[in-house]
Design an enzyme around this catalytic site. Structure first.
Site, PDB file in Angstrom:
ATOM      1  N   ARG A  26      -4.528  13.570  35.774  1.00 14.98           N
ATOM      2  CA  ARG A  26      -4.738  13.699  34.327  1.00 14.98           C
ATOM      3  C   ARG A  26      -5.195  15.119  34.028  1.00 14.98           C
ATOM      4  O   ARG A  26      -6.113  15.630  34.663  1.00 14.98           O
ATOM      5  CB  ARG A  26      -5.816  12.702  33.926  1.00 14.98           C
ATOM      6  CG  ARG A  26      -6.094  12.627  32.467  1.00 14.98           C
ATOM      7  CD  ARG A  26      -7.268  11.694  32.219  1.00 14.98           C
ATOM      8  NE  ARG A  26      -6.948  10.303  32.474  1.00 14.98           N
ATOM      9  CZ  ARG A  26      -7.883   9.356  32.656  1.00 14.98           C
ATOM     10  NH1 ARG A  26      -9.161   9.662  32.638  1.00 14.98           N
ATOM     11  NH2 ARG A  26      -7.524   8.110  32.862  1.00 14.98           N
ATOM     12  N   ARG A  54     -15.247  14.702  29.512  1.00 17.40           N
ATOM     13  CA  ARG A  54     -13.785  14.590  29.657  1.00 17.40           C
ATOM     14  C   ARG A  54     -13.066  15.411  28.581  1.00 17.40           C
ATOM     15  O   ARG A  54     -13.690  16.131  27.811  1.00 17.40           O
ATOM     16  CB  ARG A  54     -13.378  13.119  29.543  1.00 17.40           C
ATOM     17  CG  ARG A  54     -14.091  12.171  30.515  1.00 17.40           C
ATOM     18  CD  ARG A  54     -13.495  12.293  31.892  1.00 17.40           C
ATOM     19  NE  ARG A  54     -14.027  11.309  32.818  1.00 17.40           N
ATOM     20  CZ  ARG A  54     -13.502  10.107  33.062  1.00 17.40           C
ATOM     21  NH1 ARG A  54     -12.443   9.691  32.384  1.00 17.40           N
ATOM     22  NH2 ARG A  54     -14.015   9.312  33.970  1.00 17.40           N
ATOM     23  N   LYS A  93     -19.066   8.782  33.319  1.00 19.98           N
ATOM     24  CA  LYS A  93     -18.167   9.573  32.468  1.00 19.98           C
ATOM     25  C   LYS A  93     -18.807   9.848  31.113  1.00 19.98           C
ATOM     26  O   LYS A  93     -19.685   9.104  30.657  1.00 19.98           O
ATOM     27  CB  LYS A  93     -16.846   8.825  32.278  1.00 19.98           C
ATOM     28  CG  LYS A  93     -17.009   7.427  31.714  1.00 19.98           C
ATOM     29  CD  LYS A  93     -15.694   6.773  31.344  1.00 19.98           C
ATOM     30  CE  LYS A  93     -14.791   6.444  32.497  1.00 19.98           C
ATOM     31  NZ  LYS A  93     -13.707   5.509  32.126  1.00 19.98           N
ATOM     32  N   LYS A 130     -17.723  11.344  27.029  1.00 21.33           N
ATOM     33  CA  LYS A 130     -16.563  11.669  26.182  1.00 21.33           C
ATOM     34  C   LYS A 130     -16.996  12.254  24.843  1.00 21.33           C
ATOM     35  O   LYS A 130     -17.953  11.770  24.245  1.00 21.33           O
ATOM     36  CB  LYS A 130     -15.738  10.405  25.958  1.00 21.33           C
ATOM     37  CG  LYS A 130     -15.199   9.854  27.271  1.00 21.33           C
ATOM     38  CD  LYS A 130     -14.352   8.644  27.051  1.00 21.33           C
ATOM     39  CE  LYS A 130     -13.668   8.262  28.364  1.00 21.33           C
ATOM     40  NZ  LYS A 130     -12.813   7.090  28.196  1.00 21.33           N
ATOM     41  N   CYS A 145      -2.518   0.397  26.607  1.00 20.29           N
ATOM     42  CA  CYS A 145      -2.928   1.187  27.771  1.00 20.29           C
ATOM     43  C   CYS A 145      -1.866   1.071  28.856  1.00 20.29           C
ATOM     44  O   CYS A 145      -0.910   0.309  28.731  1.00 20.29           O
ATOM     45  CB  CYS A 145      -4.275   0.718  28.274  1.00 20.29           C
ATOM     46  SG  CYS A 145      -4.157  -0.847  29.154  1.00 20.29           S
ATOM     47  N   CYS A 196      -2.491   0.775  37.289  1.00 18.47           N
ATOM     48  CA  CYS A 196      -3.939   0.695  37.105  1.00 18.47           C
ATOM     49  C   CYS A 196      -4.539  -0.385  38.003  1.00 18.47           C
ATOM     50  O   CYS A 196      -4.188  -1.562  37.881  1.00 18.47           O
ATOM     51  CB  CYS A 196      -4.280   0.401  35.642  1.00 18.47           C
ATOM     52  SG  CYS A 196      -6.067   0.289  35.429  1.00 18.47           S
ATOM     53  N   CYS A 200      -7.201  -5.015  30.434  1.00 13.99           N
ATOM     54  CA  CYS A 200      -8.516  -5.495  30.888  1.00 13.99           C
ATOM     55  C   CYS A 200      -9.559  -5.091  29.847  1.00 13.99           C
ATOM     56  O   CYS A 200      -9.243  -4.354  28.909  1.00 13.99           O
ATOM     57  CB  CYS A 200      -8.849  -4.928  32.280  1.00 13.99           C
ATOM     58  SG  CYS A 200      -9.572  -3.278  32.248  1.00 13.99           S
ATOM     59  N   CYS A 202      -9.239   0.968  27.209  1.00 20.42           N
ATOM     60  CA  CYS A 202      -8.635   2.311  27.206  1.00 20.42           C
ATOM     61  C   CYS A 202      -7.777   2.597  25.966  1.00 20.42           C
ATOM     62  O   CYS A 202      -7.565   3.750  25.618  1.00 20.42           O
ATOM     63  CB  CYS A 202      -7.811   2.518  28.465  1.00 20.42           C
ATOM     64  SG  CYS A 202      -8.816   2.459  29.954  1.00 20.42           S
TER      65      CYS A 202
END
Ligand code: SRM
Ligand code: SF4
Length: 561
Positions: free
Chosen positions: A73, A142, A205, A207, A425, A431, A470, A474
């Site tokens: 990514r 990110r 993470k 964001k 997603c 994934c 899930c 995302c």
């Protein structure tokens, strides 16, 4: 706290500023994988080890190791790239990855299916055109989102510059990336410093997004750190700062939930970096490093209380927040088709189904975008809704660009409002966390939903519909009007009640539905909506007004109701 540190904290500390044993892992020709510890460190370099889940069983039966491939990514603040960069991105995707590109919900692109021996060439290839993947993933800040539409040009440009500045300011300082992938000079042990992050980086993470009202296409409330641009006479005068948003939840763990960011207050532009750094260092020092499920900033704020968190940030940044300015959002989707900017140039938003740039029989997006990049002289902008804007087209080139877009099935024309507002997603087959299909199934479900809205005379109704494989969220299904959250193969939780502008969370309406159950539930609700709605009322607002759904007041409790 007496609980032991999470294993990832020890891995980060041992990694010597994100080097780990990546060089050794890459040199090991006996396996297509990297070492277990390196799979954690690699994320900070922008790539994940995956295996093709469609081939898992088959490989197992033949006593073969899983079919390992890597997802990479990029870091692309605001989603902006030049045509030359696009041509390089495209070429790498065709020759060194699985032949497709994936535009993401955070304005970046991903490659899938990169084999280990090709990883270095991929990273070098994007760096050659000045794109890197540092902090594409990992426990750092990110990709920074910002409104990609250049129509309000002066303001947009200013905001985009801030997105780049924040991204640069919060970038890890380690030379590990350059050393390992770009053959940069080795840094002698002990000399390196991470002034913002320290040697164990963040607990989780992180964001950041900047919204430019009235559009909330970045879903600013879903971010750990949000900035809402406040303009006067078309010029930026500052930002409302938000903190503590996040979508991720873990199935069965009632201590996890989606949460909207809170308002901290208003700051002037020159205070932006200090505030961003203060929020990051507060989370660095006070975030949970024992339980990764509780490690996002949203839980730090819940534990500390908003007032204490705000005071901590003010102290660290040496500022005082002014009261937030009033803001008004009107939408969270993309505006398709041509729009003209203040300087007279044109901007065309294309529709890329689920963000997958590939060549399929009726939809040759990969070839089409390559052809456009060959003749285009402006820039290309990936939107937070997985689409692409061909930006800065002079009047005389409009016809050529549009003809190519039409030839390759890239225009929004002919698609229903439902489809154009949809997001899904990646999920299967790449994934590892997917429990159900998303990208590969969503278009089929949309076709059934299109029949349903047509049946109820709602074909022109704008309806933000999103699917994930899930509960990690995302595609931000908890901010949709209709969200499908994968629970098991072919089964989804139906989340309803978002307001179409991304400022209200959905609530669980029905659990574990198969397709028939989904259609049944929505058939009845859409029928009532068609009969009883008020002029211009949105579906989510209708569900709340009529009491079919209670709004989410306390996400910690309401999400699991
Ligand atoms: Fe995500 C993990 C794909 C945006 C929340 N996400 C993953 C991984 C890397 C799976 C993994 O950990 O092994 C997925 C890779 C799938 C694949 O094969 O490519 C993945 N996430 C994506 C993308 C590609 C979805 C898409 O279809 O566009 C998006 C890439 C964005 C980017 O360019 O940086 C993507 N992920 C998001 C968003 C949306 C956003 O940020 O606006 C969220 C919800 C917001 C949030 O973070 O709260 C999101 N992803 C997660 C989570 C849950 C985090 C949490 O707090 O619990 C995970 C799992 C984790 O971190 O443990 C995850
Ligand atoms: Fe994978 Fe779940 Fe994210 Fe979808 S929502 S890409 S299934 S982690």
């Amino acid at each position: 706290m007496n609980a032991p540190l999470h294993e990832n904290e020890l891995i980060k500390r041992r990694s010597h500023f994100l080097r780990g044993t990546l060089k050794e892992s890459m040199a090991d020709a006996l396996t297509g994988a990297i070492s277990a510890e390196d799979t954690q460190i690699s994320k900070f370099h922008g790539f994940y080890q995956q295996d093709d889940r469609d081939h898992r069983q088959d490989r197992r039966e033949h006593y073969l190791e899983p079919y390992f491939g890597f997802m990479l990514r990029a870091r692309l603040p605001g989603g902006v790239c030049t045509p030359a960069q696009w041509l390089a991105i495209d070429g790498i995707g065709r020759t060194l990855a699985n032949g497709t590109l994936r535009l993401t919900t955070r304005q970046s692109f991903q490659y899938h299916g990169i084999l280990k021996p090709n990883l270095k060439a991929v990273i070098r290839g994007i760096n050659k055109v000045m794109i890197d993947s540092i902090g594409g993933c990992g426990d750092v800040n990110r990709n920074v989102l910002c409104n990609p539409n250049p129509v309000e040009s002066a303001l947009h440009l200013e905001v985009y510059e801030w997105a780049k500045r924040i991204s640069e300011h919060l970038l890890p300082r380690t030379r590990a990336y350059h050393e390992i992938w770009l053959d940069g000079e080795q840094v002698a042990g002990g000399e390196e410093q991470e002034p913002i992050y320290g040697e164990t980086y963040l607990p989780r993470k992180f964001k950041t997004a900047i919204a430019v009202p009235p559009h909330n296409d970045v879903d600013v409330y879903a971010n750990d750190l949000g900035f809402v641009a406040i303009a006067e006479d078309g010029r930026l005068v500052g930002f409302n700062v938000l903190a503590g948003g996040g979508m991720g939840t873990t199935q069965g763990d009632r201590s996890t939930y989606p949460r909207l960011a809170d308002e901290l207050g208003f700051v002037a532009p020159e205070q932006t970096l200090a505030v961003a750094e203060a929020v990051v260092t507060t989370q660095r020092d006070l975030g949970d490093r024992h339980d990764r499920r509780q490690a996002r900033l949203k839980y730090t704020i819940e534990r500390m209380g908003l007032d204490a968190f705000r005071a901590e940030v003010e102290g660290r940044a040496d500022i005082a927040f002014a009261p937030p300015r009033p803001v008004h959002f009107t939408d969270q989707g993309d505006r398709y088709g041509w729009v003209q900017g203040q300087d007279g140039r044109w901007h065309l938003t294309l529709y890329i189904e689920s963000g997958r740039v590939a060549d399929r029989p009726a939809h040759t997006a990969m070839t089409g975008l390559r052809e456009i990049a060959r003749i285009h002289q402006g820039d290309l902008r990936i939107t937070p809704n997985q689409n692409l804007i061909v930006a800065g087209v002079p009047e005389v080139r409009k016809g050529d660009i549009e003809a190519l877009a039409r030839e390759h099935g890239l225009l929004a024309e002919g698609h229903s409002p439902l489809r154009l507002q949809g997001l899904s997603c990646v999920a299967l087959p790449t994934c590892p966390l997917a429990m159900a299909e998303a990208e590969r199934y969503f278009p089929q479900l949309l076709a059934r939903l299109e029949q349903l809205v047509q049946k109820h005379g709602l074909a022109d109704q704008s309806l933000v519909t999103r699917m994930t494989g899930c509960p990690n969220g995302c595609a931000r299904p908890y901010l949709a009007e209709v969200g499908f959250v994968g629970k098991a193969p072919g089964r989804y939780n139906l989340m309803l009640g978002g307001n179409g502008i991304g400022t209200r969370l959905t609530r669980l309406y029905r659990e574990n539905l198969d397709e028939a159950g989904i259609l049944d539930a929505l058939d009845s609700l859409l029928g009532r909506f068609a009969e009883q709605r008020r002029p211009d009322e949105r579906f989510g607002d209708f569900l709340i007004r009529t009491g079919i759904l209670r709004p989410v007041e306390n996400p910690a409790e309401d999400y699991h109701d």
